[in-house]
Design a protein around this motif. Structure first.
Motif, PDB file in Angstrom:
ATOM      1  N   GLY A  29      30.671 -73.052  38.004  1.00 15.71           N
ATOM      2  CA  GLY A  29      32.052 -73.511  37.851  1.00 15.71           C
ATOM      3  C   GLY A  29      32.955 -72.396  37.376  1.00 15.71           C
ATOM      4  O   GLY A  29      32.554 -71.580  36.540  1.00 15.71           O
ATOM      5  N   GLY A  76      31.960 -68.704  42.865  1.00 17.23           N
ATOM      6  CA  GLY A  76      31.197 -68.388  44.069  1.00 17.23           C
ATOM      7  C   GLY A  76      32.124 -67.674  45.040  1.00 17.23           C
ATOM      8  O   GLY A  76      33.183 -68.196  45.363  1.00 17.23           O
ATOM      9  N   ILE A 115      50.773 -88.053  41.142  1.00 17.65           N
ATOM     10  CA  ILE A 115      50.764 -87.254  39.918  1.00 17.65           C
ATOM     11  C   ILE A 115      52.183 -87.060  39.388  1.00 17.65           C
ATOM     12  O   ILE A 115      52.444 -87.195  38.192  1.00 17.65           O
ATOM     13  N   GLU A 150      53.207 -90.364  37.804  1.00 18.09           N
ATOM     14  CA  GLU A 150      52.537 -90.632  36.525  1.00 18.09           C
ATOM     15  C   GLU A 150      53.147 -89.763  35.433  1.00 18.09           C
ATOM     16  O   GLU A 150      53.398 -90.218  34.319  1.00 18.09           O
ATOM     17  N   LEU A 188      35.504 -70.548  50.921  1.00 18.15           N
ATOM     18  CA  LEU A 188      34.108 -70.104  50.805  1.00 18.15           C
ATOM     19  C   LEU A 188      33.345 -70.511  52.078  1.00 18.15           C
ATOM     20  O   LEU A 188      32.596 -69.715  52.649  1.00 18.15           O
ATOM     21  N   GLU A 199      41.018 -87.669  48.323  1.00 21.68           N
ATOM     22  CA  GLU A 199      41.123 -87.102  46.977  1.00 21.68           C
ATOM     23  C   GLU A 199      41.053 -88.234  45.977  1.00 21.68           C
ATOM     24  O   GLU A 199      42.074 -88.844  45.642  1.00 21.68           O
ATOM     25  N   VAL A 247      38.442 -90.086  42.612  1.00 25.78           N
ATOM     26  CA  VAL A 247      37.232 -90.101  41.786  1.00 25.78           C
ATOM     27  C   VAL A 247      36.134 -90.894  42.491  1.00 25.78           C
ATOM     28  O   VAL A 247      34.977 -90.491  42.519  1.00 25.78           O
ATOM     29  N   GLN A 248      36.516 -92.038  43.060  1.00 32.43           N
ATOM     30  CA  GLN A 248      35.515 -92.859  43.776  1.00 32.43           C
ATOM     31  C   GLN A 248      34.780 -92.041  44.820  1.00 32.43           C
ATOM     32  O   GLN A 248      33.553 -92.063  44.920  1.00 32.43           O
ATOM     33  N   TRP A 264      43.124 -95.544  41.987  1.00 31.38           N
ATOM     34  CA  TRP A 264      44.063 -96.229  41.081  1.00 31.38           C
ATOM     35  C   TRP A 264      45.118 -95.235  40.587  1.00 31.38           C
ATOM     36  O   TRP A 264      44.928 -94.019  40.648  1.00 31.38           O
TER      37      TRP A 264
HETATM   38  P1  FAD Z   1      37.537 -81.086  41.274  1.00 32.37           P
HETATM   39  O1  FAD Z   1      37.400 -82.123  40.224  1.00 32.37           O
HETATM   40  O2  FAD Z   1      38.866 -80.459  41.466  1.00 32.37           O
HETATM   41  O3  FAD Z   1      36.459 -79.964  40.966  1.00 32.37           O
HETATM   42  C1  FAD Z   1      36.325 -78.800  41.733  1.00 32.37           C
HETATM   43  C2  FAD Z   1      35.930 -77.678  40.804  1.00 32.37           C
HETATM   44  O4  FAD Z   1      35.471 -76.578  41.570  1.00 32.37           O
HETATM   45  C3  FAD Z   1      37.089 -77.163  39.967  1.00 32.37           C
HETATM   46  O5  FAD Z   1      36.685 -77.018  38.642  1.00 32.37           O
HETATM   47  C4  FAD Z   1      37.388 -75.809  40.608  1.00 32.37           C
HETATM   48  O6  FAD Z   1      37.994 -74.916  39.701  1.00 32.37           O
HETATM   49  C5  FAD Z   1      36.003 -75.390  41.022  1.00 32.37           C
HETATM   50  N1  FAD Z   1      35.909 -74.345  42.037  1.00 32.37           N
HETATM   51  C6  FAD Z   1      36.646 -74.224  43.167  1.00 32.37           C
HETATM   52  N2  FAD Z   1      36.245 -73.152  43.882  1.00 32.37           N
HETATM   53  C7  FAD Z   1      35.217 -72.599  43.202  1.00 32.37           C
HETATM   54  C8  FAD Z   1      34.381 -71.462  43.434  1.00 32.37           C
HETATM   55  N3  FAD Z   1      34.504 -70.709  44.526  1.00 32.37           N
HETATM   56  N4  FAD Z   1      33.439 -71.167  42.517  1.00 32.37           N
HETATM   57  C9  FAD Z   1      33.276 -71.938  41.393  1.00 32.37           C
HETATM   58  N5  FAD Z   1      34.037 -73.020  41.118  1.00 32.37           N
HETATM   59  C10 FAD Z   1      34.993 -73.351  42.028  1.00 32.37           C
HETATM   60  N6  FAD Z   1      41.768 -89.772  41.361  1.00 32.37           N
HETATM   61  C11 FAD Z   1      41.660 -91.120  41.231  1.00 32.37           C
HETATM   62  O7  FAD Z   1      40.842 -91.730  41.923  1.00 32.37           O
HETATM   63  N7  FAD Z   1      42.473 -91.807  40.358  1.00 32.37           N
HETATM   64  C12 FAD Z   1      43.385 -91.174  39.576  1.00 32.37           C
HETATM   65  O8  FAD Z   1      44.098 -91.813  38.812  1.00 32.37           O
HETATM   66  C13 FAD Z   1      43.496 -89.759  39.676  1.00 32.37           C
HETATM   67  N8  FAD Z   1      44.358 -89.075  38.890  1.00 32.37           N
HETATM   68  C14 FAD Z   1      44.410 -87.711  38.970  1.00 32.37           C
HETATM   69  C15 FAD Z   1      45.262 -87.020  38.108  1.00 32.37           C
HETATM   70  C16 FAD Z   1      45.331 -85.633  38.165  1.00 32.37           C
HETATM   71  C17 FAD Z   1      46.247 -84.898  37.254  1.00 32.37           C
HETATM   72  C18 FAD Z   1      44.539 -84.921  39.112  1.00 32.37           C
HETATM   73  C19 FAD Z   1      44.618 -83.428  39.189  1.00 32.37           C
HETATM   74  C20 FAD Z   1      43.693 -85.600  39.958  1.00 32.37           C
HETATM   75  C21 FAD Z   1      43.614 -86.993  39.889  1.00 32.37           C
HETATM   76  N9  FAD Z   1      42.750 -87.720  40.711  1.00 32.37           N
HETATM   77  C22 FAD Z   1      42.661 -89.085  40.601  1.00 32.37           C
HETATM   78  C23 FAD Z   1      41.945 -87.032  41.734  1.00 32.37           C
HETATM   79  C24 FAD Z   1      40.536 -86.747  41.245  1.00 32.37           C
HETATM   80  O9  FAD Z   1      40.560 -86.183  39.967  1.00 32.37           O
HETATM   81  C25 FAD Z   1      39.883 -85.799  42.252  1.00 32.37           C
HETATM   82  O10 FAD Z   1      39.824 -86.452  43.485  1.00 32.37           O
HETATM   83  C26 FAD Z   1      38.485 -85.390  41.787  1.00 32.37           C
HETATM   84  O11 FAD Z   1      38.556 -84.616  40.622  1.00 32.37           O
HETATM   85  C27 FAD Z   1      37.789 -84.616  42.891  1.00 32.37           C
HETATM   86  O12 FAD Z   1      36.593 -84.088  42.421  1.00 32.37           O
HETATM   87  P2  FAD Z   1      36.009 -82.723  43.037  1.00 32.37           P
HETATM   88  O13 FAD Z   1      34.786 -82.439  42.267  1.00 32.37           O
HETATM   89  O14 FAD Z   1      35.977 -82.831  44.501  1.00 32.37           O
HETATM   90  O15 FAD Z   1      37.124 -81.651  42.692  1.00 32.37           O
END
Ligand code: FAD
Length: 408
Positions: free
Chosen positions: A32, A78, A152, A155, A244, A295, A297-298, A325
């Protein structure tokens, strides 16, 4: 078999956790690039921004979890994949061998392509660092401009308006959340935000962010307007972190292309979460085709679990109902399914508690519930099971949705 996961966010962390839950005993490395333990993002624009929870409250698991479950956490980025040698190359000059590589790199915020967009006082909201900077900025802000009336931005606007701050939201479309929800839901949220004191400018563009003494001072709009702003939040959507994969010559197109088993064209490389684009029956009949990038959490959690199942010898095609949500002021919006801009709408309920049922090609495709959690839960089951619901039944308050959802 060693598993290396790139990205320690919601999907990456969940993949590691689900592998261990499934009894996977071999090495797992979570790579990460954020200098923190894996955390949840949704509260960043809700409870954390409002000061109702602290950074520890955001963590996906207690600090001891990773060590206890033998998940190695590498703080690095990465930077390349050597597919022939099955090695992930890190930006610290080292590399990690893998048998299975999981890309969980998420997405990043779109930037505003206008002069002044890099001035101090102009913020975005994706990470804990962003949220900390915003919390500090809100404390002394007088005039807030939010660019983009998406989830966002809204909110954030709701939290600021709740504190009595002056908030103007500038949006290119003619209503809030235009791409994501029905006209009915959008209108209800516009009215609710306006009642909190939020001022909207729709069909508006931004030409510049003007500075004073090296800090944002105003937003200039395309119609020649000038809105005072000492804090600007840019919330105009995200782009997938797919570079990547692209450099490794894996197919990408608004996301890393994966199949229903969440694998890329390389059987040793999978992708999950915000960065992945996949086929789903829930997008049937949509103008953009049946492949989507979601995009939420689900999606991050369910894809991670599904992938962990395949990597531990229980392959199942990914088929989870999308749901989402958003909390904005007194409204809790919950969406089940996927809707398109041309879908028909039927409203159930009214006032501050209603659901909008979205139909496409004569079938129920999505339900937007506002302060009606029971409708949302029923809708998730009805959509998952592919049960028939007519528009007339959806609109009839006497029709028992729960019975339809739970009938054997
Ligand atoms: P992320 O959680 O973004 O994680 C990806 C990680 O990979 C990050 O830490 C990034 O820095 C890292 N990364 C990227 N490239 C590299 C690399 N080359 N090497 C190492 N690390 C790397 N969703 C809902 O369902 N309900 C909500 O109410 C909601 N509210 C949100 C509010 C905010 C402010 C934000 C930003 C998002 C919200 N979301 C919500 C969306 C939800 O958080 C995302 O869909 C979810 O986090 C996606 O998970 P992920 O692991 O795919 O990506």
């Amino acid at each position: 078999m060693s598993v290396v996961i790139v990205g320690a966010g919601q999907a990456g962390f969940q993949t590691a956790a689900s592998l261990r839950e499934a009894g996977f005993a071999d090495p797992i490395t979570l790579v990460g690039d954020e200098q923190t333990l894996p955390y949840q993002r949704p509260p960043l624009s809700k409870a954390y921004l409002a000061g109702k929870t602290d950074a520890e409250g955001l963590l996906l698991r207690p600090a001891s979890y990773l060590a206890e479950h033998r998940i190695a956490h590498r703080l690095a980025r990465g930077s390349a994949i050597d597919r022939d040698a099955r090695r992930l190359i890190l930006d610290d000059g080292t590399d990690l061998p893998y048998d299975q590589l999981v890309l969980a790199t998420g997405s990043r915020n779109r930037t505003l392509p206008v002069p002044g967009a890099d001035l101090p006082g102009v913020h975005q909201l994706r990470s804990l660092d962003d949220a900390n900077a915003l919390r500090a900025a809100i404390a002394s802000a007088k005039n807030i401009v939010v660019v983009g009336a998406g989830f966002i931005g809204l909110e954030f606007a709701a939290v600021c308006a709740g504190r009595g701050l002056a908030v103007t939201v500038i949006e290119a479309a003619d209503r809030p959340m235009a791409r994501a929800v029905s006209m009915e839901t959008a209108d209800a949220f516009r009215i609710a935000h306006e009642a909190m004191g939020v001022v909207f400018q729709f069909r508006a563009g931004i030409t510049a962010i003007e500075g004073h003494a090296g800090h944002a001072a105003a937003v200039a709009t395309a119609d020649g307007g000038r809105i005072p702003a000492d804090l600007v939040l840019v919330g105009i959507g995200v782009v997938p972190n797919q570079e990547l994969a692209e450099r490794a010559e894996l197919p990408v197109r608004d996301g890393i292309e994966i199949n229903t088993f969440l694998a890329t064209v390389d059987p040793a490389i999978s992708a999950v979460g915000d960065c992945a684009r996949f086929p789903t029956r829930f997008a049937a009949g949509m103008s953009r085709g049946d492949r989507v990038r979601i995009e939420s959490v689900q999606n991050a959690i369910d894809q991670a679990r599904c992938l962990a199942g395949r990597l531990t010898g229980r392959p199942v095609a990914y088929d989870a109902v999308p749901w989402f949500w958003s909390d904005q002021g007194r409204y809790k919006l919950q969406i089940a399914g996927l809707s398109g801009t041309g879908d028909g709408s039927v409203v159930r309920g009214g006032g501050d508690a209603f659901s909008v049922f979205r139909f496409r090609d004569g079938r129920l495709r999505a339900v937007e519930s506002v302060n009606r959690g029971a409708d949302h839960m029923a809708a998730r089951r009805i959509l998952a099971l592919g049960r028939d619901l007519t528009p007339a039944e959806a609109a009839d308050p006497a029709f028992d949705l729960k019975a339809l959802a739970t009938a054997r």
